[in-house]
Design a protein around this motif. Structure first.
Motif, mmCIF file in Angstrom:
data_model
loop_
_atom_site.group_PDB
_atom_site.id
_atom_site.type_symbol
_atom_site.label_atom_id
_atom_site.label_comp_id
_atom_site.label_asym_id
_atom_site.label_seq_id
_atom_site.Cartn_x
_atom_site.Cartn_y
_atom_site.Cartn_z
ATOM 1 N N GLY A 91 -6.182 -12.464 -26.210
ATOM 2 C CA GLY A 91 -6.229 -12.101 -27.622
ATOM 3 C C GLY A 91 -5.564 -10.772 -27.951
ATOM 4 O O GLY A 91 -5.300 -10.476 -29.126
ATOM 5 N N GLU A 92 -5.265 -9.936 -26.943
ATOM 6 C CA GLU A 92 -4.595 -8.659 -27.203
ATOM 7 C C GLU A 92 -3.185 -8.913 -27.736
ATOM 8 O O GLU A 92 -2.489 -9.829 -27.273
ATOM 9 C CB GLU A 92 -4.509 -7.838 -25.924
ATOM 10 C CG GLU A 92 -3.779 -6.500 -26.092
ATOM 11 C CD GLU A 92 -3.544 -5.768 -24.785
ATOM 12 O OE1 GLU A 92 -2.821 -4.742 -24.800
ATOM 13 O OE2 GLU A 92 -4.065 -6.226 -23.752
ATOM 14 N N GLU A 93 -2.758 -8.076 -28.703
ATOM 15 C CA GLU A 93 -1.422 -8.236 -29.265
ATOM 16 C C GLU A 93 -0.522 -7.066 -28.878
ATOM 17 O O GLU A 93 -0.949 -5.915 -28.865
ATOM 18 C CB GLU A 93 -1.490 -8.379 -30.784
ATOM 19 C CG GLU A 93 -2.138 -9.687 -31.213
ATOM 20 C CD GLU A 93 -1.944 -9.982 -32.698
ATOM 21 O OE1 GLU A 93 -1.546 -9.059 -33.444
ATOM 22 O OE2 GLU A 93 -2.184 -11.140 -33.115
ATOM 23 N N ILE A 94 0.708 -7.387 -28.551
ATOM 24 C CA ILE A 94 1.696 -6.392 -28.147
ATOM 25 C C ILE A 94 2.918 -6.542 -29.039
ATOM 26 O O ILE A 94 3.560 -7.607 -29.054
ATOM 27 C CB ILE A 94 2.088 -6.578 -26.667
ATOM 28 C CG1 ILE A 94 0.900 -6.274 -25.765
ATOM 29 C CG2 ILE A 94 3.283 -5.701 -26.303
ATOM 30 C CD1 ILE A 94 1.169 -6.531 -24.299
ATOM 31 N N ASP A 95 3.231 -5.508 -29.792
ATOM 32 C CA ASP A 95 4.403 -5.526 -30.659
ATOM 33 C C ASP A 95 5.571 -4.911 -29.894
ATOM 34 O O ASP A 95 5.636 -3.699 -29.692
ATOM 35 C CB ASP A 95 4.128 -4.740 -31.940
ATOM 36 C CG ASP A 95 5.261 -4.871 -32.953
ATOM 37 O OD1 ASP A 95 6.319 -5.423 -32.584
ATOM 38 O OD2 ASP A 95 5.090 -4.420 -34.098
ATOM 39 N N LEU A 96 6.499 -5.738 -29.457
ATOM 40 C CA LEU A 96 7.620 -5.250 -28.656
ATOM 41 C C LEU A 96 8.563 -4.363 -29.465
ATOM 42 O O LEU A 96 9.433 -3.702 -28.889
ATOM 43 C CB LEU A 96 8.387 -6.424 -28.045
ATOM 44 C CG LEU A 96 7.606 -7.253 -27.015
ATOM 45 C CD1 LEU A 96 8.473 -8.386 -26.476
ATOM 46 C CD2 LEU A 96 7.107 -6.385 -25.867
ATOM 47 N N ASN A 97 8.403 -4.333 -30.785
ATOM 48 C CA ASN A 97 9.181 -3.405 -31.610
ATOM 49 C C ASN A 97 8.646 -1.975 -31.519
ATOM 50 O O ASN A 97 9.304 -1.045 -31.975
ATOM 51 C CB ASN A 97 9.175 -3.855 -33.076
ATOM 52 C CG ASN A 97 10.179 -4.964 -33.334
ATOM 53 O OD1 ASN A 97 11.370 -4.791 -33.111
ATOM 54 N ND2 ASN A 97 9.686 -6.101 -33.786
ATOM 55 N N ASP A 98 7.453 -1.816 -30.939
ATOM 56 C CA ASP A 98 6.846 -0.486 -30.775
ATOM 57 C C ASP A 98 7.486 0.181 -29.557
ATOM 58 O O ASP A 98 7.021 0.045 -28.428
ATOM 59 C CB ASP A 98 5.338 -0.642 -30.583
ATOM 60 C CG ASP A 98 4.631 0.698 -30.450
ATOM 61 O OD1 ASP A 98 5.314 1.747 -30.357
ATOM 62 O OD2 ASP A 98 3.392 0.702 -30.417
ATOM 63 N N SER A 99 8.573 0.904 -29.798
ATOM 64 C CA SER A 99 9.339 1.497 -28.696
ATOM 65 C C SER A 99 8.587 2.629 -28.007
ATOM 66 O O SER A 99 8.886 2.958 -26.860
ATOM 67 C CB SER A 99 10.691 1.999 -29.205
ATOM 68 O OG SER A 99 10.518 2.959 -30.229
ATOM 69 N N CYS A 100 7.629 3.225 -28.684
ATOM 70 C CA CYS A 100 6.865 4.322 -28.066
ATOM 71 C C CYS A 100 5.998 3.814 -26.922
ATOM 72 O O CYS A 100 5.902 4.447 -25.864
ATOM 73 C CB CYS A 100 5.999 5.007 -29.120
ATOM 74 S SG CYS A 100 6.941 5.902 -30.365
ATOM 75 N N ASN A 101 5.359 2.676 -27.140
ATOM 76 C CA ASN A 101 4.415 2.164 -26.142
ATOM 77 C C ASN A 101 4.987 1.080 -25.245
ATOM 78 O O ASN A 101 4.504 0.886 -24.126
ATOM 79 C CB ASN A 101 3.163 1.621 -26.843
ATOM 80 C CG ASN A 101 2.374 2.711 -27.536
ATOM 81 O OD1 ASN A 101 2.030 3.726 -26.935
ATOM 82 N ND2 ASN A 101 2.083 2.516 -28.816
ATOM 83 N N TYR A 102 5.997 0.350 -25.739
ATOM 84 C CA TYR A 102 6.454 -0.823 -24.991
ATOM 85 C C TYR A 102 7.975 -0.831 -24.784
ATOM 86 O O TYR A 102 8.582 -1.887 -24.676
ATOM 87 C CB TYR A 102 6.016 -2.104 -25.717
ATOM 88 C CG TYR A 102 4.536 -2.163 -25.973
ATOM 89 C CD1 TYR A 102 3.631 -2.210 -24.918
ATOM 90 C CD2 TYR A 102 4.033 -2.164 -27.279
ATOM 91 C CE1 TYR A 102 2.267 -2.256 -25.147
ATOM 92 C CE2 TYR A 102 2.669 -2.221 -27.521
ATOM 93 C CZ TYR A 102 1.785 -2.265 -26.455
ATOM 94 O OH TYR A 102 0.441 -2.310 -26.678
ATOM 95 N N ARG A 103 8.553 0.359 -24.696
ATOM 96 C CA ARG A 103 10.008 0.449 -24.577
ATOM 97 C C ARG A 103 10.534 -0.303 -23.364
ATOM 98 O O ARG A 103 11.587 -0.954 -23.429
ATOM 99 C CB ARG A 103 10.420 1.922 -24.490
ATOM 100 C CG ARG A 103 11.917 2.124 -24.301
ATOM 101 C CD ARG A 103 12.241 3.600 -24.192
ATOM 102 N NE ARG A 103 11.809 4.332 -25.378
ATOM 103 C CZ ARG A 103 11.846 5.661 -25.501
ATOM 104 N NH1 ARG A 103 12.292 6.396 -24.489
ATOM 105 N NH2 ARG A 103 11.433 6.258 -26.595
#
Length: 340
Positions: free
Chosen positions: A315-327
């Motif tokens: 259920g956790e969501e990861i926004d790959l557009n979030d370059s700070c956390n998921y670069r």
């Protein structure tokens, strides 16, 4: 809803969209509870997968930009060889697309082996229209592109069906026979005064390549009419990503890489760029693996087609557009994911 590949289908999954046969009868209706027997029969007919409803994906919306009913009308018109009906469907495709902005193709095609030929032409018409829209075409030109794309393979109906449907490799003479279909269609449609020369030019040249290596005339670059350049890209993408008895389909990301790599040689660069803005490389509801090994489904596509919003199985969501956390986090290509 989410998409489940037929190889991963399980008993008791609840169907979220109807499944049609080659003559557009409903085989299984929305809400059907899948069984082992259903899955076995659908797999034998070449269905690549289907959409299901479950708790994880209950809020994920996947909508076709053209209704299934209209797609089915297009298939039926092509099966009958009814040019007038085909043209009307093509024009209605434009009307539906214009009524539903913003436009991005975000659904996996539910198509079986036995209805590939006709659904391919409808798919190419839809994709070509969306590409043309992103290129800034007006409504009149959009309708011409849609008609040209809908009829782009009409010449194949006049070929030897045994050669056309041959499951194995073609001989040189058989391949030459297939290569005649654009010219056959062009000549056949000359008798129709209501089909413009630009529509026919799109049909004639949809297998021409930018470097002159295509057919039937070996046209180069600007000698190839823009409608044909558009149809060429849509035609190749749909063929690459379709499951056939003699080949496994490319993943969408692989097909887009092929189009990009062919810019200037096979494809017009502006058309390919417009296409990339038109199609969801990772459609909503599809399963993906991330580069850190975690798996989930695509919850939504935003501005960057390579960086969607991912919902993990917990259920956790990861926004790959979030370059700070998921670069450094990426989606693993489907072929690599299979090897992991």
């Amino acid at each position: 809803m989410r998409y489940v590949a037929i190889e991963k289908a399980k008993d008791n999954m609840v169907l979220a969209m109807p499944i049609y046969d080659s003559i557009n009868r409903v085989l299984l209706a929305t809400g059907t509870i899948m069984t082992r027997d259903y899955i076995r029969k659908l797999k034998a007919r070449g269905l690549p997968g289907f959409y299901v409803e479950d708790e994880l994906a209950k809020d994920i919306e996947v909508q076709d930009i053209v209704t299934q009913e209209l797609r089915n009308e297009g298939v039926e018109a092509l099966q009958r060889g009814d040019l007038d009906a085909c043209m009307k469907v093509a024009e209605r495709i434009v009307e539906q697309i214009l009524s539903r902005p913003p436009i991005r193709l975000d659904m996996i095609d539910l198509r079986m082996f036995d209805d590939y030929t006709y659904r391919h032409s409808v798919n190419v018409a839809v994709m070509s229209t969306v590409i043309a829209l992103n290129l800034g075409f007006n409504k009149k030109k959009l309708k011409e592109v849609s008609i040209s794309a809908m009829l782009h393979d009409i010449g194949k109906l006049m070929l030897n069906p045994e050669i056309l449907n041959k499951p194995g490799p073609l001989t040189e003479s058989e391949y030459e026979h297939i290569r005649q279909h654009p010219q056959i269609a062009f000549d056949f449609l000359r008798q129709r005064m209501d089909i413009s020369s630009t529509i026919r030019a799109g049909i004639l040249s949809h297998h021409e390549n930018e470097d002159g290596s295509g057919y039937p005339n070996g046209f180069v670059g600007d000698d190839i009419y823009i409608y044909a350049k558009i149809i060429h890209v849509a035609d190749v993408f749909d063929a690459l990503t379709s499951k056939r008895p003699y080949k496994v389909p490319y993943a969408r990301s692989e097909a887009v890489e092929y189009l990009m790599g062919g810019c200037g040689r096979f494809f017009d660069r502006d058309v390919v760029e417009a296409f990339i803005q038109s199609v969801a490389i990772y459609p909503s509801g599809t399963e993906v693996m991330l580069s850190d090994g975690r798996e989930g489904i695509v919850a939504a596509n935003k501005w960057n087609p390579l960086r969607p919003l991912i919902r993990l199985w917990d259920g956790e969501e990861i926004d790959l557009n979030d370059s700070c956390n998921y670069r450094d986090l990426t989606i693993v290509p489907e072929t690599d994911a299979i090897l992991v």
